[in-house]
Scaffold this motif. Structure first.
Motif, mmCIF file in Angstrom:
data_model
loop_
_atom_site.group_PDB
_atom_site.id
_atom_site.type_symbol
_atom_site.label_atom_id
_atom_site.label_comp_id
_atom_site.label_asym_id
_atom_site.label_seq_id
_atom_site.Cartn_x
_atom_site.Cartn_y
_atom_site.Cartn_z
ATOM 1 N N ILE A 2 0.847 -1.193 0.000
ATOM 2 C CA ILE A 2 0.000 0.000 0.000
ATOM 3 C C ILE A 2 0.880 1.239 0.000
ATOM 4 C CG2 ILE A 2 -1.690 1.306 1.342
ATOM 5 C CD1 ILE A 2 -2.807 -1.406 2.252
ATOM 6 N N GLN A 3 0.552 2.165 -0.886
ATOM 7 C CA GLN A 3 1.269 3.435 -0.988
ATOM 8 C C GLN A 3 0.359 4.550 -0.486
ATOM 9 O OE1 GLN A 3 2.026 4.804 -4.993
ATOM 10 N NE2 GLN A 3 3.680 6.131 -4.355
ATOM 11 N N ILE A 7 -3.635 13.620 -1.796
ATOM 12 C CA ILE A 7 -4.506 13.639 -2.962
ATOM 13 C C ILE A 7 -5.374 14.899 -2.914
ATOM 14 C CG2 ILE A 7 -4.525 11.120 -3.199
ATOM 15 C CD1 ILE A 7 -7.301 11.117 -1.826
ATOM 16 N N GLU A 11 -10.601 13.743 -5.467
ATOM 17 C CA GLU A 11 -10.253 12.322 -5.514
ATOM 18 C C GLU A 11 -10.884 11.540 -4.355
ATOM 19 O OE1 GLU A 11 -5.942 11.656 -7.350
ATOM 20 O OE2 GLU A 11 -5.992 13.415 -6.012
ATOM 21 N N GLY A 42 -4.614 9.656 0.520
ATOM 22 C CA GLY A 42 -5.171 8.470 -0.107
ATOM 23 C C GLY A 42 -4.235 7.284 0.043
ATOM 24 N N TYR A 44 -3.199 3.720 -1.847
ATOM 25 C CA TYR A 44 -3.268 3.027 -3.132
ATOM 26 C C TYR A 44 -2.741 1.611 -2.988
ATOM 27 C CZ TYR A 44 -4.003 7.529 -5.424
ATOM 28 O OH TYR A 44 -4.509 8.739 -5.814
ATOM 29 N N ARG A 45 -3.426 0.681 -3.632
ATOM 30 C CA ARG A 45 -2.927 -0.678 -3.752
ATOM 31 C C ARG A 45 -3.014 -1.046 -5.227
ATOM 32 N NH1 ARG A 45 -5.984 -4.989 -0.434
ATOM 33 N NH2 ARG A 45 -7.391 -4.820 -2.173
ATOM 34 N N LYS A 47 -1.881 0.590 -7.660
ATOM 35 C CA LYS A 47 -2.177 1.849 -8.342
ATOM 36 C C LYS A 47 -3.656 2.238 -8.316
ATOM 37 C CE LYS A 47 1.864 1.513 -11.277
ATOM 38 N NZ LYS A 47 2.417 1.536 -12.600
ATOM 39 N N LYS A 48 -4.453 1.533 -7.496
ATOM 40 C CA LYS A 48 -5.873 1.871 -7.354
ATOM 41 C C LYS A 48 -6.089 2.519 -6.000
ATOM 42 C CE LYS A 48 -10.508 0.013 -7.023
ATOM 43 N NZ LYS A 48 -11.336 -1.130 -6.706
ATOM 44 N N LEU A 49 -6.819 3.651 -6.003
ATOM 45 C CA LEU A 49 -7.166 4.329 -4.760
ATOM 46 C C LEU A 49 -8.177 3.476 -4.009
ATOM 47 C CD1 LEU A 49 -6.800 6.904 -3.036
ATOM 48 C CD2 LEU A 49 -8.703 7.907 -4.321
#
Length: 144
Positions: A2-3, A7, A11, A42, A44-45, A47-49
């Protein structure tokens, strides 16, 4: 993996709407979303929020010092339990500490109280109701 990153307010809207306002006729856009002192985080996993949270300069009369309010923390149902919320809060604690903020507080839904306690927040006062949303507690964390 997870990043976590900052945001925009916009978003946060799809996840707020899906998780926090599904079938509830209340705004998912918050007063303060675009204030100069507000920031949004946010998670991201792949590249999806998958999770969002917002932090706004707001005073609660129960606390002294420089305060921020956590609002709109939400994780997509299929991503709950992945640690995204914990990572967002850890990032926010770091940012707010660098800003010399004394207290982070929120109005926590009853179902989220245990999660927030695990992140070091405490409850304050009695249970109260937010119409159409349900029972909440004020929760807080001293940052200094």
């Amino acid at each position: 993996m997870i990043q976590i990153k900052k945001i925009s307010a916009e978003e946060t809207y799809p996840i707020r709407l899906e998780v926090l306002r599904e079938n509830i006729p209340l705004p998912y856009k918050f007063n303060g979303d675009f204030d100069e002192n507000t920031f949004h985080i946010g998670a991201y996993r792949n590249k999806k929020l998958i999770a969002v949270s917002s932090y706004m300069k707001a005073e609660n009369k129960n606390f002294r010092g420089k305060q921020y309010q956590l609002r709109g923390m939400a994780t997509l149902v299929e991503s709950q339990g992945t640690g995204a919320g914990k990572l967002m809060l850890q990032a926010a604690f770091s940012i707010l500490t660098k800003m010399n903020i004394d207290i982070l507080w929120c109005n926590a839904r009853v179902i989220a109280v245990d999660f927030y306690k695990k992140q070091g927040l405490e409850t304050l006062g009695e249970l109260f109701d937010i119409p159409l949303v349900g029972a909440h507690y004020v929760m807080f964390k001293k940052l200094k």
